[in-house]
Design an enzyme around this catalytic site. Sequence first.
Site, PDB file in Angstrom:
ATOM      1  N   CYS A 161       1.381 -22.900  26.324  1.00 37.43           N
ATOM      2  CA  CYS A 161       1.956 -23.483  25.115  1.00 37.43           C
ATOM      3  C   CYS A 161       2.635 -24.812  25.452  1.00 37.43           C
ATOM      4  O   CYS A 161       3.309 -24.933  26.478  1.00 37.43           O
ATOM      5  CB  CYS A 161       2.972 -22.496  24.511  1.00 37.43           C
ATOM      6  SG  CYS A 161       3.882 -23.148  23.101  1.00 37.43           S
ATOM      7  N   CYS A 170      -3.170   5.026   5.366  1.00 31.99           N
ATOM      8  CA  CYS A 170      -1.787   5.389   5.063  1.00 31.99           C
ATOM      9  C   CYS A 170      -1.401   5.022   3.629  1.00 31.99           C
ATOM     10  O   CYS A 170      -0.548   5.663   3.023  1.00 31.99           O
ATOM     11  CB  CYS A 170      -0.816   4.768   6.056  1.00 31.99           C
ATOM     12  SG  CYS A 170      -0.939   2.981   6.208  1.00 31.99           S
ATOM     13  N   HIS A 189       2.178  -0.850   7.377  1.00 33.06           N
ATOM     14  CA  HIS A 189       2.088   0.610   7.380  1.00 33.06           C
ATOM     15  C   HIS A 189       2.868   1.193   6.201  1.00 33.06           C
ATOM     16  O   HIS A 189       3.957   0.726   5.867  1.00 33.06           O
ATOM     17  CB  HIS A 189       2.662   1.141   8.693  1.00 33.06           C
ATOM     18  CG  HIS A 189       2.497   2.615   8.884  1.00 33.06           C
ATOM     19  ND1 HIS A 189       1.269   3.233   8.837  1.00 33.06           N
ATOM     20  CD2 HIS A 189       3.393   3.598   9.131  1.00 33.06           C
ATOM     21  CE1 HIS A 189       1.424   4.530   9.050  1.00 33.06           C
ATOM     22  NE2 HIS A 189       2.704   4.784   9.218  1.00 33.06           N
ATOM     23  N   CYS A 214       6.550 -24.113  25.308  1.00 29.50           N
ATOM     24  CA  CYS A 214       7.186 -23.124  26.183  1.00 29.50           C
ATOM     25  C   CYS A 214       6.202 -22.758  27.285  1.00 29.50           C
ATOM     26  O   CYS A 214       5.134 -23.360  27.401  1.00 29.50           O
ATOM     27  CB  CYS A 214       7.642 -21.897  25.395  1.00 29.50           C
ATOM     28  SG  CYS A 214       6.283 -20.877  24.764  1.00 29.50           S
ATOM     29  N   HIS A 217      -1.864 -29.920   9.146  1.00 26.52           N
ATOM     30  CA  HIS A 217      -2.505 -29.214  10.262  1.00 26.52           C
ATOM     31  C   HIS A 217      -2.400 -27.705  10.008  1.00 26.52           C
ATOM     32  O   HIS A 217      -1.620 -27.008  10.637  1.00 26.52           O
ATOM     33  CB  HIS A 217      -1.841 -29.584  11.580  1.00 26.52           C
ATOM     34  CG  HIS A 217      -2.066 -31.003  11.990  1.00 26.52           C
ATOM     35  ND1 HIS A 217      -1.915 -31.449  13.288  1.00 26.52           N
ATOM     36  CD2 HIS A 217      -2.458 -32.096  11.267  1.00 26.52           C
ATOM     37  CE1 HIS A 217      -2.184 -32.738  13.343  1.00 26.52           C
ATOM     38  NE2 HIS A 217      -2.512 -33.152  12.124  1.00 26.52           N
TER      39      HIS A 217
END
Length: 792
Positions: free
Chosen positions: A176, A312, A746, A179, A220
Amino acid sequence: MDEEFSIKLDSIVIPTSSTKVFKDDCMFSFDTPLDPVGLDICMTCHQAFSRGEFNYTQMHSEFYDHDLFLNYRKIRKVQKNEEQPHKMIKLEVKESSESDLFDSNYSIYDQKLNKSVDYPNKELPTKVSQAADAIIAATSSAKKEEIMSWEQEIKSCNHSSAIEQKPIPGLQLKKCTSCDLAENLWICLHCGNLGCGRNQFGGVPGNSHAMLHQKEYPEHAVAVKLGSLSSDIADCYCYACDDEVKVPNLASLLKTFGIDITNFVRTEKSLTELQIEQNIQWDFKMGGDGGEELKPVFGKGLTGFKNLGNSCYLASALQLLFSIDSFQKAFFIPSGVPLDKILGNLRPYEDLETQMYKLGDGLLSGRYSVPDMTTLETTKYQRGLKPSGFKTLIGEGHPEFSTMLQQDSFEFWTYLIDKLEKKKVYGQLENSPTNVLKFILESRIKCSNCQGVRIKKEVTDNMSVPLNVKLVETDAEGNKIYKQTSMNESMDIWNSPEAFEYSCPKCGKQTATREENFKTLPEYFVVNPQRIILENWVPTKVTVPIKFEELLDLHKYQSTGILPGEEELPEDETDGREGNNQDSEVEFDIQALNNLFEMGFTENRAKHALYATGNNGAETAMNWLFEHMEDAQIDEPFKTPENGGSGASSVSVDTEKLASLASMGFAEKNSIKALVLNNGNVEAAVEWLFSNPDDDGILEAADAGLAAKDTDVLVKELESSFDKTKLKYELLGVVCHKGTSVHSGHYVAFVKKIVDGEAKWVLFNDEKVILAIADNIKEIETTGYLYVYKRI
């Protein structure tokens, strides 16, 4: 082989690759090959039956004269030093996936003689062996449906279809740019910037630098996940739309940055894999603050469902539905599925009523609410019912519920209720079990000039209410913290009068107010808080906390009717509007119109957009306009479409509902017919339109009259049976959703049940059924999505 063992060879049918072969569970119960007796697969019709609590094998044999069965049992293998297995990611469904865990035992069973012989057996006739081998080799019907529907339809968007590339110099594709993370990396397709993604399920790290790059450079919008790239898989994400997208000419766009997709080896899970894994494994809080694991509960009405990968949403809705008295009475009989559903029902997998009986028996009998001793888990939960047959049948032909993608539980609830009513699935009751959900909403329009009042009534079985969304702060991790609200506060917002421009039948164009109240109230009150809002013109789920309160008083929202001093406005063909100006027939939201004018849209465009989006605010209309700028009629003077069609000229339909269908691309004439035939239910109308694509849209007078008559009868029944003194409700259950979108994440259900003689909250998290504690209940406040109240 025993000489008495008899076989009718002419009754044996050898299945082919196109034959439906059922071998997951019994057609009338949830008995499986894991049960001691196993499953008996009919060698004539290839359906599965059991000899468990109820001998459905014997019933099938005696009713249809199908005597020979292949008995199929699965037995858990004993393995040394075996750790608790991880749940499989069911991207690819293979029949051999359980071979490492189970041994399969087979025998041939003659029901008439009640005798069995082990299989393989050289003394059996060749045809019997061929049929048995074909059944064993066949992929089960449930697995076939799963494989066919396990596809995620990803489409391109405006941003991904028009990417302009300006590569930044000195590109590096190792980590990255903001970082040191070297995984979960996303490359911007516009400039090549490499940024880490968001934290992902399963502990995949991320600092959201790819998303922050898009915020700094809004144009972008589209990025691609490098680790997931291969010749057949590519994760592309549009941050502007906040969704996965398809990128046309992706290979060519990636070559701009020196990436040859044909030579890429995938090193990370794709978004689809992570989503499926999350759907199966993402648990709500299952322990206390001290880290202790909560103990499961078992018994009648405490049965869980096995997650099929995305089911679910369906399971949580069914838990609430079968907690309603009328559904228990309709579809549960202690003696099992009624004989009339077995006799003369050679295809029970195609009969919705049979599937409802099967669900009722599975959920309410308690037979399946027992610890699963075949697992190596320390805490023994249930095995869970697999609702494969029901899911396949209820979703058949539906563009969303037929897929293996996560769906909206509230949308499924409304779809299922409508389906049961349409097909007259009443079970043991004389009338629909859904009647306990019905009530009358009264829309009250009052002219501000003459004080005249017009009242419209609508029968419904649920409500969506707005939330009071007030952002307090954003924490260090970017999570938004909202001010707590309450269900009564949402009801107050829903009940508040709104002003709009109105053509009064008595005094012409004026300002009027509109408010909604309850003419009647149901035995069970279903409410959906609107957690999906538009943020920066993108649908976003908000975690506004709704204070957990078990009592709800609806007394203040009761309708008043025509008050002393008020006069009911007349009804006529033109509704009192001047001349033939059809523009006045639509009551546009004045504030929304003004907002669109301020954005620079013309009056004609603004009115076309508001009409097409159901008068649902400026932002929704603006989004519609961006997608319909090239429409030929966009700049023509707006005219309200006439309700046309043979026999339908006098039919009145809700213009907002008609506009909603128009915004989906359905023809106006067909939309009118769909709404009339489905009593104004939009979800049902959409289903009808999909099911009847070639219909001419002509509504016969008899159809229109029948629909109106049915509604009138229902209105009278609801009004005559309504007890105005019973306006207080107690919370019965809540479907909760954890995740950033209702189409991911979920769902679980919290239901108030009698456990050990006391009313207690129970958490149904797929097959995990536990007593809820304070930490669980707290999650309802920020995740509650579908509330069911029972009248006191």
